[in-house]
Write a protein that holds these residues in place. Structure first.
Motif, PDB file in Angstrom:
ATOM      1  N   LEU A   7      12.619   3.586 -20.324  1.00  0.00           N
ATOM      2  CA  LEU A   7      13.546   2.584 -20.837  1.00  0.00           C
ATOM      3  C   LEU A   7      13.877   2.866 -22.297  1.00  0.00           C
ATOM      4  CD1 LEU A   7      15.079  -0.064 -20.336  1.00  0.00           C
ATOM      5  CD2 LEU A   7      13.009  -1.301 -21.009  1.00  0.00           C
ATOM      6  N   ILE A   8      12.895   3.405 -23.031  1.00  0.00           N
ATOM      7  CA  ILE A   8      13.137   3.753 -24.436  1.00  0.00           C
ATOM      8  C   ILE A   8      14.252   4.787 -24.539  1.00  0.00           C
ATOM      9  CG2 ILE A   8      12.119   4.793 -26.499  1.00  0.00           C
ATOM     10  CD1 ILE A   8       9.443   3.636 -25.642  1.00  0.00           C
ATOM     11  N   ASN A   9      14.235   5.791 -23.666  1.00  0.00           N
ATOM     12  CA  ASN A   9      15.321   6.772 -23.637  1.00  0.00           C
ATOM     13  C   ASN A   9      16.654   6.102 -23.352  1.00  0.00           C
ATOM     14  OD1 ASN A   9      12.938   8.704 -22.044  1.00  0.00           O
ATOM     15  ND2 ASN A   9      13.921   9.487 -23.894  1.00  0.00           N
ATOM     16  N   LYS A  10      16.637   5.241 -22.365  1.00  0.00           N
ATOM     17  CA  LYS A  10      17.900   4.691 -21.848  1.00  0.00           C
ATOM     18  C   LYS A  10      18.558   3.703 -22.798  1.00  0.00           C
ATOM     19  CE  LYS A  10      16.468   5.468 -17.067  1.00  0.00           C
ATOM     20  NZ  LYS A  10      16.103   4.870 -15.767  1.00  0.00           N
ATOM     21  N   VAL A  11      17.786   3.157 -23.750  1.00  0.00           N
ATOM     22  CA  VAL A  11      18.401   2.260 -24.742  1.00  0.00           C
ATOM     23  C   VAL A  11      18.769   3.005 -26.018  1.00  0.00           C
ATOM     24  CG1 VAL A  11      17.215   0.240 -23.825  1.00  0.00           C
ATOM     25  CG2 VAL A  11      16.167   1.527 -25.718  1.00  0.00           C
ATOM     26  N   GLY A  12      18.672   4.333 -25.972  1.00  0.00           N
ATOM     27  CA  GLY A  12      19.137   5.139 -27.091  1.00  0.00           C
ATOM     28  C   GLY A  12      18.102   5.512 -28.123  1.00  0.00           C
ATOM     29  N   LEU A  13      16.826   5.388 -27.782  1.00  0.00           N
ATOM     30  CA  LEU A  13      15.765   5.727 -28.732  1.00  0.00           C
ATOM     31  C   LEU A  13      14.992   6.964 -28.265  1.00  0.00           C
ATOM     32  CD1 LEU A  13      14.445   2.124 -29.455  1.00  0.00           C
ATOM     33  CD2 LEU A  13      15.947   3.511 -30.889  1.00  0.00           C
ATOM     34  N   SER A  14      15.720   7.988 -27.829  1.00  0.00           N
ATOM     35  CA  SER A  14      15.080   9.198 -27.302  1.00  0.00           C
ATOM     36  C   SER A  14      14.222   9.899 -28.342  1.00  0.00           C
ATOM     37  CB  SER A  14      16.144  10.171 -26.774  1.00  0.00           C
ATOM     38  OG  SER A  14      16.797   9.628 -25.646  1.00  0.00           O
ATOM     39  N   GLN A  17      10.837   8.285 -28.313  1.00  0.00           N
ATOM     40  CA  GLN A  17      10.100   8.692 -27.119  1.00  0.00           C
ATOM     41  C   GLN A  17       9.600  10.118 -27.252  1.00  0.00           C
ATOM     42  OE1 GLN A  17       9.481   6.748 -24.046  1.00  0.00           O
ATOM     43  NE2 GLN A  17       7.975   8.411 -24.085  1.00  0.00           N
ATOM     44  N   LYS A  18      10.429  11.010 -27.811  1.00  0.00           N
ATOM     45  CA  LYS A  18      10.037  12.416 -27.961  1.00  0.00           C
ATOM     46  C   LYS A  18       8.855  12.555 -28.917  1.00  0.00           C
ATOM     47  CE  LYS A  18      11.825  17.069 -28.716  1.00  0.00           C
ATOM     48  NZ  LYS A  18      10.653  17.521 -29.474  1.00  0.00           N
ATOM     49  N   ARG A  19       8.847  11.813 -29.993  1.00  0.00           N
ATOM     50  CA  ARG A  19       7.719  11.887 -30.930  1.00  0.00           C
ATOM     51  C   ARG A  19       6.435  11.445 -30.247  1.00  0.00           C
ATOM     52  NH1 ARG A  19      11.707  10.158 -34.583  1.00  0.00           N
ATOM     53  NH2 ARG A  19      11.090   7.954 -34.411  1.00  0.00           N
ATOM     54  N   GLU A  85      16.594  21.091 -26.959  1.00  0.00           N
ATOM     55  CA  GLU A  85      17.325  19.899 -26.526  1.00  0.00           C
ATOM     56  C   GLU A  85      18.763  20.249 -26.146  1.00  0.00           C
ATOM     57  OE1 GLU A  85      16.180  16.729 -25.958  1.00  0.00           O
ATOM     58  OE2 GLU A  85      14.274  17.770 -26.185  1.00  0.00           O
ATOM     59  N   SER A  86      19.383  21.177 -26.882  1.00  0.00           N
ATOM     60  CA  SER A  86      20.756  21.569 -26.539  1.00  0.00           C
ATOM     61  C   SER A  86      20.794  22.319 -25.209  1.00  0.00           C
ATOM     62  CB  SER A  86      21.359  22.432 -27.652  1.00  0.00           C
ATOM     63  OG  SER A  86      20.613  23.623 -27.838  1.00  0.00           O
ATOM     64  N   ASP A  87      19.746  23.125 -24.936  1.00  0.00           N
ATOM     65  CA  ASP A  87      19.660  23.800 -23.634  1.00  0.00           C
ATOM     66  C   ASP A  87      19.627  22.783 -22.504  1.00  0.00           C
ATOM     67  OD1 ASP A  87      19.593  26.568 -24.245  1.00  0.00           O
ATOM     68  OD2 ASP A  87      17.524  26.378 -24.905  1.00  0.00           O
ATOM     69  N   LEU A  88      18.842  21.726 -22.704  1.00  0.00           N
ATOM     70  CA  LEU A  88      18.695  20.706 -21.672  1.00  0.00           C
ATOM     71  C   LEU A  88      20.049  20.097 -21.335  1.00  0.00           C
ATOM     72  CD1 LEU A  88      16.917  18.957 -19.858  1.00  0.00           C
ATOM     73  CD2 LEU A  88      16.493  17.471 -21.826  1.00  0.00           C
ATOM     74  N   ALA A  89      20.830  19.831 -22.350  1.00  0.00           N
ATOM     75  CA  ALA A  89      22.151  19.236 -22.131  1.00  0.00           C
ATOM     76  C   ALA A  89      23.098  20.199 -21.428  1.00  0.00           C
ATOM     77  CB  ALA A  89      22.742  18.797 -23.468  1.00  0.00           C
ATOM     78  N   ARG A 167      11.237  13.901 -20.371  1.00  0.00           N
ATOM     79  CA  ARG A 167      12.045  12.711 -20.133  1.00  0.00           C
ATOM     80  C   ARG A 167      13.471  13.182 -19.854  1.00  0.00           C
ATOM     81  NH1 ARG A 167       7.829   9.632 -19.049  1.00  0.00           N
ATOM     82  NH2 ARG A 167       6.319   9.712 -20.754  1.00  0.00           N
ATOM     83  N   ALA A 168      13.701  13.545 -18.620  1.00  0.00           N
ATOM     84  CA  ALA A 168      14.970  14.158 -18.238  1.00  0.00           C
ATOM     85  C   ALA A 168      15.283  13.819 -16.795  1.00  0.00           C
ATOM     86  CB  ALA A 168      14.885  15.677 -18.417  1.00  0.00           C
ATOM     87  N   VAL A 169      16.498  14.140 -16.393  1.00  0.00           N
ATOM     88  CA  VAL A 169      16.901  13.998 -15.003  1.00  0.00           C
ATOM     89  C   VAL A 169      16.769  15.363 -14.337  1.00  0.00           C
ATOM     90  CG1 VAL A 169      18.746  13.400 -13.404  1.00  0.00           C
ATOM     91  CG2 VAL A 169      18.492  12.131 -15.558  1.00  0.00           C
ATOM     92  N   TYR A 170      15.831  15.481 -13.405  1.00  0.00           N
ATOM     93  CA  TYR A 170      15.632  16.721 -12.666  1.00  0.00           C
ATOM     94  C   TYR A 170      16.574  16.713 -11.462  1.00  0.00           C
ATOM     95  CZ  TYR A 170      11.524  17.509 -15.528  1.00  0.00           C
ATOM     96  OH  TYR A 170      10.684  17.723 -16.606  1.00  0.00           O
ATOM     97  N   THR A 171      17.445  17.697 -11.429  1.00  0.00           N
ATOM     98  CA  THR A 171      18.424  17.741 -10.335  1.00  0.00           C
ATOM     99  C   THR A 171      17.797  18.178  -9.028  1.00  0.00           C
ATOM    100  OG1 THR A 171      19.032  20.029 -10.889  1.00  0.00           O
ATOM    101  CG2 THR A 171      20.313  18.256 -11.924  1.00  0.00           C
ATOM    102  N   ASP A 172      16.716  18.970  -9.118  1.00  0.00           N
ATOM    103  CA  ASP A 172      16.097  19.535  -7.917  1.00  0.00           C
ATOM    104  C   ASP A 172      14.586  19.405  -8.012  1.00  0.00           C
ATOM    105  OD1 ASP A 172      18.485  21.125  -6.478  1.00  0.00           O
ATOM    106  OD2 ASP A 172      18.683  21.319  -8.649  1.00  0.00           O
ATOM    107  N   VAL A 173      14.005  18.567  -7.162  1.00  0.00           N
ATOM    108  CA  VAL A 173      12.560  18.352  -7.111  1.00  0.00           C
ATOM    109  C   VAL A 173      12.082  18.918  -5.782  1.00  0.00           C
ATOM    110  CG1 VAL A 173      10.713  16.647  -7.155  1.00  0.00           C
ATOM    111  CG2 VAL A 173      12.770  16.295  -8.549  1.00  0.00           C
ATOM    112  N   ILE A 174      11.300  20.011  -5.849  1.00  0.00           N
ATOM    113  CA  ILE A 174      11.025  20.828  -4.659  1.00  0.00           C
ATOM    114  C   ILE A 174       9.527  20.897  -4.390  1.00  0.00           C
ATOM    115  CG2 ILE A 174      11.347  23.097  -3.614  1.00  0.00           C
ATOM    116  CD1 ILE A 174      13.612  23.572  -5.680  1.00  0.00           C
ATOM    117  N   PRO A 175       9.084  20.470  -3.208  1.00  0.00           N
ATOM    118  CA  PRO A 175       7.675  20.704  -2.855  1.00  0.00           C
ATOM    119  C   PRO A 175       7.429  22.197  -2.669  1.00  0.00           C
ATOM    120  CG  PRO A 175       8.878  19.831  -0.979  1.00  0.00           C
ATOM    121  CD  PRO A 175       9.825  19.790  -2.140  1.00  0.00           C
ATOM    122  N   VAL A 176       6.286  22.681  -3.105  1.00  0.00           N
ATOM    123  CA  VAL A 176       6.045  24.120  -3.098  1.00  0.00           C
ATOM    124  C   VAL A 176       6.134  24.707  -1.690  1.00  0.00           C
ATOM    125  CG1 VAL A 176       3.516  24.064  -2.869  1.00  0.00           C
ATOM    126  CG2 VAL A 176       4.615  25.901  -4.185  1.00  0.00           C
TER     127      VAL A 176
END
Length: 275
Positions: A7-14, A17-19, A85-89, A167-176
């Motif tokens: 929720l901290i990320n989503k209200v703009g305090l990323s 949260q990162k610290r 962080e720029s890579d993540l985006a 704290r990110a959105v993973y597009t692909d979550v794969i069981p091994v």
């Protein structure tokens, strides 16, 4: 898809949260690489098919990234592919591979403590904390003593998978167990067949047999049997009910994480049906 933001990320305090996450060592090792026309992000978790991903990163790295003599693959990746962080985006896909926590520990123990494959770091950590040589202990000792220590003390091979997530959105979550299928969807069949069709880990194909009381045997004896006869005890031999219960309790955070994956997947499936 799995949203691990708070929720901290989503209200703009990323930044806050990162610290907090940096202080706890949360989500430190993520890597990014161009594969064809995609920018791929990857969450590195030891014992979750990481050898296959390391091989892909080495092979597909730009030619200008020269690997140093005797440099470990993971150190090469840290020098050239560590995600910012720029890579993540900029990532088109962000991949997370997970496995059952008990199965992960069993794979680690066979690979690092019986076969002794690339085990310098974890043995050094174990022997510093326990003040005992690794070959003196039993699997029961390993579970009841070493794995009960604060997770910040122990080697990353045995830290929960959940602490590796950003704290990110993973597009692909794969069981091994479905790695090849999942990576085919992400990167296409050619790349998936080349790197993810068969496990790279050299203990993955070793014969497993029932060995009565394996959890109570000194590790030196288990190693000797493996070296002379080529097999290791199976999970049932290592895991009487009490030890299996201890492991499941110890990795409760991972089981909770996996349940969140499943619920997220069900919501996605229902949404697709309703479209």
């Amino acid at each position: 898809m799995f949203d691990n933001r708070t929720l901290i990320n989503k209200v703009g305090l990323s930044g806050l949260q990162k610290r907090f996450d940096d202080y706890r060592g949360q989500g430190r090792q993520h890597f990014a690489i161009n594969v064809g026309d995609q920018r791929l992000g990857y969450c590195y978790i030891r014992k979750n098919a990481c050898s296959s991903f390391k091989r892909m990163f080495l092979d597909l790295a730009p030619a200008k990234y020269e690997r140093r003599t005797d440099e470990r693959p993971i150190d090469f990746m840290r020098r050239h592919h560590l995600m910012t962080e720029s890579d993540l985006a900029q990532c088109d896909r962000l991949v997370l591979v997970y496995r059952d926590p008990v199965q992960r520990i069993m794979s680690m123990f066979r690979n690092k403590f019986i076969a002794v494959n690339g085990a310098v770091d974890i043995h050094r950590n174990f022997e510093r904390l326990e003040e005992r040589q690794a070959d003196e202990i039993t699997f029961r000792y390993f579970v009841e003593r070493y794995l009960q220590r604060d997770f910040h003390q122990v080697d990353r091979h045995v830290q929960p998978q959940s602490v590796h997530l950003r704290r990110a959105v993973y597009t692909d979550v794969i069981p091994v167990k479905k790695l090849h299928e999942g990576m085919t969807e992400v990167l296409g069949p050619e790349i998936a067949d080349r790197y993810f069709q068969r496990p790279v880990n050299r203990t993955s194909d070793i014969e497993l047999r029932h060995v009565a009381g394996a959890s109570e045997l000194p590790l030196a004896q288990v190693r000797q049997v493996f070296e002379e006869q080529g097999f290791m005890p199976d999970n049932e031999s290592f895991l009487p009910a009490d030890l299996k219960g201890r492991l499941k309790a110890r990795y409760a955070s991972d089981y909770g994480m996996i349940e969140r994956f499943r619920k997220s997947s069900k919501r996605k499936s229902r949404a697709q049906v309703g479209q």
